[in-house]
Design an enzyme around this catalytic site. Structure first.
Site, short mmCIF file in Angstrom:
data_model
loop_
_atom_site.label_atom_id
_atom_site.label_comp_id
_atom_site.label_asym_id
_atom_site.label_seq_id
_atom_site.Cartn_x
_atom_site.Cartn_y
_atom_site.Cartn_z
N GLN A 143 0.86 -1.19 0.00
CA GLN A 143 0.00 0.00 0.00
C GLN A 143 0.90 1.24 0.00
O GLN A 143 1.68 1.42 0.94
CB GLN A 143 -0.87 -0.03 1.25
CG GLN A 143 -1.90 1.05 1.36
CD GLN A 143 -2.62 0.99 2.71
OE1 GLN A 143 -2.07 0.47 3.67
NE2 GLN A 143 -3.82 1.52 2.78
N SER A 146 0.78 6.49 2.66
CA SER A 146 1.39 7.49 3.54
C SER A 146 2.60 8.16 2.89
O SER A 146 3.31 7.54 2.09
CB SER A 146 1.86 6.84 4.84
OG SER A 146 0.80 6.15 5.44
N SER A 179 4.53 -1.26 4.14
CA SER A 179 4.85 -2.62 4.59
C SER A 179 5.11 -3.52 3.38
O SER A 179 4.29 -3.55 2.44
CB SER A 179 3.70 -3.20 5.40
OG SER A 179 3.32 -2.31 6.42
N GLU A 262 -9.65 -1.71 5.37
CA GLU A 262 -8.50 -1.85 6.26
C GLU A 262 -8.94 -1.79 7.72
O GLU A 262 -8.58 -2.64 8.53
CB GLU A 262 -7.47 -0.75 5.95
CG GLU A 262 -6.18 -0.94 6.70
CD GLU A 262 -5.07 0.00 6.22
OE1 GLU A 262 -5.38 1.01 5.54
OE2 GLU A 262 -3.90 -0.30 6.51
N GLU A 382 -6.42 8.28 17.46
CA GLU A 382 -7.03 9.63 17.52
C GLU A 382 -7.91 9.84 16.29
O GLU A 382 -9.02 10.39 16.39
CB GLU A 382 -5.95 10.71 17.59
CG GLU A 382 -5.19 10.79 18.90
CD GLU A 382 -4.18 9.66 19.08
OE1 GLU A 382 -3.70 9.12 18.07
OE2 GLU A 382 -3.88 9.29 20.23
C1 LIG Z 1 2.53 -1.31 11.48
C2 LIG Z 1 2.24 -0.20 10.49
C3 LIG Z 1 2.05 -0.52 9.16
C4 LIG Z 1 1.82 0.51 8.24
N1 LIG Z 1 1.71 0.15 6.92
C5 LIG Z 1 1.51 1.12 6.01
C6 LIG Z 1 1.46 0.77 4.63
O1 LIG Z 1 1.63 -0.38 4.25
N2 LIG Z 1 1.27 1.75 3.73
C7 LIG Z 1 1.10 3.05 4.09
O2 LIG Z 1 0.89 3.86 3.21
N3 LIG Z 1 1.18 3.43 5.40
C8 LIG Z 1 1.39 2.49 6.36
N4 LIG Z 1 1.49 2.83 7.68
C9 LIG Z 1 1.47 4.26 8.04
C10 LIG Z 1 0.22 4.69 8.80
O3 LIG Z 1 -0.91 4.68 7.98
C11 LIG Z 1 0.53 6.11 9.35
O4 LIG Z 1 1.63 5.99 10.22
C12 LIG Z 1 -0.66 6.67 10.10
O5 LIG Z 1 -1.70 6.97 9.21
C13 LIG Z 1 -0.26 7.96 10.87
O6 LIG Z 1 0.38 8.88 10.06
P1 LIG Z 1 1.76 9.54 10.50
O7 LIG Z 1 2.68 8.46 10.92
O8 LIG Z 1 2.19 10.45 9.41
O9 LIG Z 1 1.42 10.38 11.81
P2 LIG Z 1 0.81 11.85 11.87
O10 LIG Z 1 -0.33 11.95 10.94
O11 LIG Z 1 1.93 12.83 11.70
O12 LIG Z 1 0.27 11.92 13.36
C14 LIG Z 1 1.11 12.21 14.48
C15 LIG Z 1 0.23 12.24 15.73
O13 LIG Z 1 -0.74 13.30 15.62
C16 LIG Z 1 -2.05 12.79 15.81
N5 LIG Z 1 -3.00 13.49 14.94
C17 LIG Z 1 -2.82 13.81 13.63
N6 LIG Z 1 -3.92 14.45 13.15
C18 LIG Z 1 -4.82 14.49 14.16
C19 LIG Z 1 -6.15 15.01 14.28
N7 LIG Z 1 -6.78 15.59 13.24
N8 LIG Z 1 -6.78 14.89 15.47
C20 LIG Z 1 -6.15 14.30 16.55
N9 LIG Z 1 -4.89 13.81 16.49
C21 LIG Z 1 -4.24 13.88 15.31
C22 LIG Z 1 -1.95 11.33 15.41
O14 LIG Z 1 -2.97 10.54 16.02
C23 LIG Z 1 -0.56 10.93 15.92
O15 LIG Z 1 -0.61 10.64 17.28
C24 LIG Z 1 1.74 1.86 8.64
C25 LIG Z 1 1.93 2.18 10.00
C26 LIG Z 1 2.19 1.16 10.91
C27 LIG Z 1 2.41 1.52 12.35
#
Ligand SMILES: Cc1cc2nc3c(=O)[nH]c(=O)nc-3n(C[C@H](O)[C@H](O)[C@H](O)COP(=O)(O)OP(=O)(O)OC[C@H]3O[C@@H](n4cnc5c(N)ncnc54)[C@H](O)[C@@H]3O)c2cc1C
Length: 413
Positions: A143, A146, A179, A262, A382
Site C-alpha cells: 500500500q 502514507s 509494509s 483496512e 485519535e
Molecule cells: C505497522 C504499520 C504498518 C503501516 N503500513 C503502512 C502501509 O503499508 N502503507 C502506508 O501507506 N502506510 C502504512 N502505515 C502508516 C500509517 O498509515 C501512518 O503511520 C498513520 O496513518 C499515521 O500517520 P503519521 O505516521 O504520518 O502520523 P501523523 O499523521 O503525523 O500523526 C502524528 C500524531 O498526531 C495525531 N493526529 C494527527 N492528526 C490528528 C487530528 N486531526 N486529530 C487528533 N490527532 C491527530 C496522530 O494521532 C498521531 O498521534 C503503517 C503504519 C504502521 C504503524
C-alpha cells in the site's frame, strides 16, 4: 506436493455454520497433504510453517485453495469466490485457520485491500488481469498511501502524477511506512493529479507495477528488529492509464473504500475462539504467575474484553451481510488497538525477565515492542476517535477553513 484435482467448493449462501464447517473440513480431508495434517494434529507449528513457506509446496497449496474459492469466500462466484456474506465467509476462514491452511497474514493488503478495491472500482480488464492471481496468492501487494507529510491527513499528499501527451502518467514523489514494498509485485498508489483542485478532489488512484523503472523501495529498520517497512521513492515512473482505477481526480473515494476495508479488517477475525489472551493465560499457568491474584484479575479482565470484541465483530459482520464496511468499523479497530496495548504491557508483567532480555526474542518483548502497531496502522486511534465522533455519533466536523481552497493555495493565509 501430492494433491488431487482442484475442485471448486459449493456452499449455499444460507448454509448454517455447521454445514459450512463440514463442507470445508471434508474438502481439507481430501486435499490437505497428510504430513501437514499430522503436524497440525501433534501441534508441531514449526513443521506446518516449513511446508507453508516451502517454495514449491506453499504456492501449490495456495493455488489449490484459490481455485477452490476458499481463499476468497466473500468474492462473487463469477470472480472465483463462493459468494458468501462476510459472516459466512468468516466461518470458512476460521475452519481453514484451525488446520493452519489459510492464507498468510502478510497477504492482507493483496487479498483484502486490493481485492475488494478492484472488485468495487476495477474495470472488467483489471478484474480479469488481477483477481485470479490475488485469489491464488501469486501476486504480492503493498500500500503506497502514507507520505512524510501526509499520514493522518492522507488527502494532503504531494506525490504528483502528471498526464503526458501519449496518455500515460508520469509519477514523482515519496511514500513511507510501506509494509513489504520491497517484496511487492504491485502497489496501491494514490497521487495528486490536479493541484488546482481542493485537496480531496485532485487525487487519482493507480495499481502500480512495482517493477516499473523509477520505483525504489528502501527498507526501514523498526524497533522490533525487523525491516518490514519501506520508504518508497518514485522518480519519473511512467504508469499506463490502464493502471488507473476509478475516475481521474476521484481517487479519494476509491481510497476511502480501501481504508474502510483496512479498518474493518484490523479488529481481528470475526470469530469467537482462542485469541491472544488465551496464549497469555497458558503462559501464566506455565510460568507460575497465574498464582498472583492481581495478575490473574488483569488477565481475566483482558480475556473478557477480547471475547466481547470477538462477539461484537461477529455481530457486526452478521448485521452488515454482503454490504461494504462502514465507519462503524472504526469502533472495533479502536477497541482492538486499546486491547493490543493492554496485552503488550500485561505480557511483560507476566514475564519481566524475558521482556528485558531482548536478545532472547522472547514473545513478551516482541509483543511489547509491536503493541502500538494497531493504534497507528490504518489510521491512528485519535483519527478513529474523530471518525466515530463525526460519522457515527454525528458530532460537528473539525473546522477546516481551507477545505475548499485549491491544494496549492492551502497554508498561505
Ligand atoms: C505497522 C504499520 C504498518 C503501516 N503500513 C503502512 C502501509 O503499508 N502503507 C502506508 O501507506 N502506510 C502504512 N502505515 C502508516 C500509517 O498509515 C501512518 O503511520 C498513520 O496513518 C499515521 O500517520 P503519521 O505516521 O504520518 O502520523 P501523523 O499523521 O503525523 O500523526 C502524528 C500524531 O498526531 C495525531 N493526529 C494527527 N492528526 C490528528 C487530528 N486531526 N486529530 C487528533 N490527532 C491527530 C496522530 O494521532 C498521531 O498521534 C503503517 C503504519 C504502521 C504503524
Amino acid at each position: 506436493m501430492t494433491v488431487t484435482e482442484p475442485a471448486r467448493v459449493r456452499v449455499a449462501p444460507d448454509a448454517s455454520d455447521d454445514e459450512i464447517t463440514t463442507t470445508v473440513e471434508g474438502w481439507l480431508h481430501e486435499h490437505l497433504p497428510a504430513d501437514w495434517r499430522a503436524a497440525v494434529a501433534r501441534g508441531d507449528l514449526a513443521a506446518v510453517e516449513a511446508i507453508r513457506e516451502d517454495p514449491e509446496r506453499g504456492p501449490a497449496w495456495f493455488d489449490l485453495l484459490g481455485d477452490a474459492g476458499l481463499a476468497t469466500p466473500t468474492w462473487p462466484v463469477e470472480h472465483g469466490g463462493l459468494g458468501l456474506p462476510a459472516d459466512r465467509g468468516a466461518v470458512v476462514t476460521e475452519t481453514l485457520a484451525r488446520f493452519r491452511a489459510e492464507r498468510h497474514g502478510r497477504d492482507f493488503v493483496g487479498l483484502v485491500l486490493a481485492g475488494h478495491t478492484i472488485l468495487e472500482w476495477g474495470t472488467d480488464e483489471q478484474k480479469a488481469e488481477r483477481l485470479p492471481a490475488l485469489r491464488r496468492g501469486r501476486e504480492f501487494w503493498c500500500q503506497l498511501f502514507s507520505e512524510p507529510g501526509a499520514g493522518s491527513d492522507l488527502a494532503g499528499l504531494s506525490t504528483r502524477a502528471v498526464r503526458q501527451d501519449d496518455g500515460t502518467w508520469l509519477v514523482n514523489g515519496q511514500k513511507v511506512w510501506n509494509s513489504y514494498a520491497h517484496l511487492a509485485d504491485f502497489g496501491l498508489l494514490v497521487a495528486r493529479t490536479d493541484p488546482a483542485a481542493p485537496k480531496h478532489r485532485g487525487i487519482t488512484y493507480f495499481l502500480l507495477d512495482m517493477r516499473t523503472p523509477g520505483v525504489e523501495p528502501r527498507p526501514l529498520r523498526q524497533m522490533t528488529g525487523d525491516a518490514e517497512f519501506n520508504e518508497t521513492f518514485l522518480t519519473d515512473v511512467v504508469v499506463p492509464d490502464s493502471a488507473r482505477i476509478g475516475p481521474v481526480n476521484q481517487g479519494w473515494s476509491v481510497a476511502i473504500s480501501t481504508l474502510m476495508q483496512e479498518r474493518n479488517g484490523l479488529s481481528g477475525r470475526p470469530a469467537v475462539g482462542p485469541g491472544a489472551t488465551d496464549e497469555l493465560v497458558a503462559h501464566a499457568v506455565a510460568n507460575g504467575s497465574w498464582s498472583d491474584p492481581v495478575l490473574r484479575e488483569r488477565l481475566l479482565e483482558a480475556y473478557v474484553e477480547e471475547k466481547v470484541l470477538q462477539m461484537t465483530t461477529v455481530r457486526s459482520f452478521v448485521s452488515s451481510g454482503a454490504a461494504a464496511p462502514t465507519a462503524e468499523g472504526s469502533i472495533r479497530k479502536l477497541a482492538h488497538s486499546v486491547l493490543a496495548e493492554k496485552l503488550g504491557v500485561l505480557g511483560t508483567d507476566l514475564e519481566p525477565d524475558g521482556a528485558v532480555a531482548w536478545e532472547s526474542e522472547s514473545p513478551a518483548a516482541q509483543r511489547f515492542l509491536a503493541m502500538k502497531t494497531y493504534s497507528i496502522a490504518g489510521g491512528t486511534s485519535e483519527i478513529q476517535r474523530n471518525i466515530i465522533a463525526e460519522r457515527v455519533l454525528g458530532l460537528p466536523k473539525d473546522p477546516d477553513p481551507e477545505r475548499h481552497l485549491p491544494f496549492t493555495e492551502r497554508g498561505r493565509s
